[in-house]
Design an enzyme around this catalytic site. Structure first.
Site, PDB file in Angstrom:
ATOM      1  N   ILE A   8      93.183  72.463 -10.889  1.00 35.12           N
ATOM      2  CA  ILE A   8      93.571  72.995  -9.585  1.00 35.12           C
ATOM      3  C   ILE A   8      94.573  74.122  -9.812  1.00 35.12           C
ATOM      4  O   ILE A   8      95.683  73.901 -10.292  1.00 35.12           O
ATOM      5  CB  ILE A   8      94.205  71.908  -8.697  1.00 35.12           C
ATOM      6  N   GLY A   9      94.180  75.345  -9.487  1.00 33.55           N
ATOM      7  CA  GLY A   9      95.077  76.486  -9.609  1.00 33.55           C
ATOM      8  C   GLY A   9      95.615  76.910  -8.261  1.00 33.55           C
ATOM      9  O   GLY A   9      95.212  76.396  -7.214  1.00 33.55           O
ATOM     10  N   ASN A  10      96.529  77.859  -8.272  1.00 36.48           N
ATOM     11  CA  ASN A  10      97.143  78.303  -7.016  1.00 36.48           C
ATOM     12  C   ASN A  10      96.132  78.979  -6.097  1.00 36.48           C
ATOM     13  O   ASN A  10      96.173  78.782  -4.885  1.00 36.48           O
ATOM     14  CB  ASN A  10      98.292  79.275  -7.326  1.00 36.48           C
ATOM     15  N   HIS A  12      92.457  79.464  -7.118  1.00 37.19           N
ATOM     16  CA  HIS A  12      91.130  78.889  -7.313  1.00 37.19           C
ATOM     17  C   HIS A  12      91.208  77.645  -8.184  1.00 37.19           C
ATOM     18  O   HIS A  12      92.157  77.461  -8.941  1.00 37.19           O
ATOM     19  CB  HIS A  12      90.184  79.916  -7.960  1.00 37.19           C
ATOM     20  N   GLY A 119     104.202  73.400 -16.339  1.00 37.16           N
ATOM     21  CA  GLY A 119     102.995  73.127 -15.564  1.00 37.16           C
ATOM     22  C   GLY A 119     101.978  72.332 -16.365  1.00 37.16           C
ATOM     23  O   GLY A 119     101.789  72.567 -17.571  1.00 37.16           O
ATOM     24  N   ASP A 121      98.810  72.471 -16.323  1.00 38.11           N
ATOM     25  CA  ASP A 121      97.729  73.299 -16.867  1.00 38.11           C
ATOM     26  C   ASP A 121      98.146  73.969 -18.168  1.00 38.11           C
ATOM     27  O   ASP A 121      97.339  74.128 -19.092  1.00 38.11           O
ATOM     28  CB  ASP A 121      97.286  74.343 -15.841  1.00 38.11           C
ATOM     29  N   ARG A 122      99.430  74.329 -18.285  1.00 40.00           N
ATOM     30  CA  ARG A 122      99.918  74.961 -19.509  1.00 40.00           C
ATOM     31  C   ARG A 122      99.923  73.963 -20.670  1.00 40.00           C
ATOM     32  O   ARG A 122      99.571  74.306 -21.807  1.00 40.00           O
ATOM     33  CB  ARG A 122     101.308  75.546 -19.283  1.00 40.00           C
ATOM     34  N   ASP A 141      96.666  82.835 -20.624  1.00 35.82           N
ATOM     35  CA  ASP A 141      95.859  82.420 -19.485  1.00 35.82           C
ATOM     36  C   ASP A 141      96.001  83.466 -18.386  1.00 35.82           C
ATOM     37  O   ASP A 141      97.078  83.639 -17.802  1.00 35.82           O
ATOM     38  CB  ASP A 141      96.329  81.047 -18.985  1.00 35.82           C
ATOM     39  N   THR A 196      93.554 108.256  -7.646  1.00 34.61           N
ATOM     40  CA  THR A 196      94.442 107.120  -7.392  1.00 34.61           C
ATOM     41  C   THR A 196      93.786 105.786  -7.746  1.00 34.61           C
ATOM     42  O   THR A 196      94.431 104.901  -8.314  1.00 34.61           O
ATOM     43  CB  THR A 196      94.880 107.114  -5.918  1.00 34.61           C
TER      44      THR A 196
END
Length: 269
Positions: A8-10, A12, A119, A121-122, A141, A196
């Site tokens: 579960i990421g911030n 996605h 974290g 995930d880390r 990551d 740009t």
């Protein structure tokens, strides 16, 4: 039989079905174990356990015909982790599950000031890197944030660095710059851009690559080794965009976190 591995990421979340017996027919592997299917969905804190349950059932129906015999999850969003815990207990009441959190057996020493702050995930990425490459190693990551996590020569987690992710940086520029707009994240024609849009692409893409290379070089010096002595593993949804421009990355593994989740599951069940 398959392990349902969930990150579960911030922004996605990644869900994967891992064959615990061997590689898939198309050769996709997680260090010798097959990735039967994987999905990327929005991390929406508003979803209820029932909504996650419906989504998960739909994904599993669309995937291979296998039975889920284990669940492993790590999360950067506590609210979604609570929702998933409730959902898993209802959907898989008799299936062993492991949620990576303080107190979970990981098999890797964490040598930082406060291990509980790191974290999940880390830590999971570091577990996978230790299993695949040993130490010393760095995991890069590329996600909402660009994180670098470091293993010393003993394979111990010794800390890392966190920088804004590529899309996060682009969003910040767009919000603060009146004449800047959101652009497609891809390589421009040249570093020295002529418009740009390509100037933004150049700064974001090559800037991220140079940032990683610079940090890896500093990490190597701090560890007292040469950059060439480091295994640098890249993962995350934006890694394919940047890896080719990074001089220090030695391998790209899109399923690194899934592999780490499998290892944690095996150590706790």
């Amino acid at each position: 039989m398959a392990l349902l591995a969930v990150r579960i990421g911030n922004d996605h979340s990644v869900l994967g079905l891992l064959d615990r017996d061997g590689p898939t027919a198309d050769g996709r592997r997680v260090n010798g174990r097959g990735v039967l299917a994987d999905w990327r969905v929005a991390s929406d804190e508003r979803r209820t356990p029932d909504e996650w349950r419906i989504l998960l059932r739909a994904l599993l129906r669309a995937g291979p015909d296998v039975e889920v015999d284990g669940v492993a999850l790590c999360s950067a969003v506590p609210a979604i982790q609570r929702t998933w815990r409730e959902m898993v207990l209802k959907e898989f009441p008799d299936v062993p599950h492991v949620f990576v959190e303080p107190g979970t057996r990981t098999g890797i020493p964490v040598r930082v000031d406060n291990p509980r702050e790191v974290g999940a995930d880390r830590i999971v990425n570091a577990i996978a890197a230790a299993d695949i490459a040993g130490g010393p190693a760095v995991v890069v990551d590329f996600g909402t944030a660009t994180t670098l996590d470091v293993l010393n020569a003993k394979g111990e987690y010794v800390g890392g660095a966190i920088a804004p992710g590529i899309e996060t940086s682009l969003d910040a520029l767009r919000q603060r710059g009146a004449q800047l707009r959101k652009v497609e994240l891809r390589a421009p024609r040249s570093v020295v851009a002529k418009n740009t849009v390509e100037a933004l692409q150049s700064g974001l893409l090559y800037g991220a690559a140079s940032q990683v290379d610079g940090l890896v070089a500093r990490i190597a010096r701090e560890l007292g080794i040469e950059v060439t002595d480091l295994s640098v593993l890249a993962t995350g949804p934006l890694a394919p965009l940047v890896v080719a421009e990074c001089e220090t990355v030695t391998a790209h593994d899109p399923w690194l976190t899934l592999h780490g989740l499998r290892r944690v599951f095996e150590r706790n069940v």
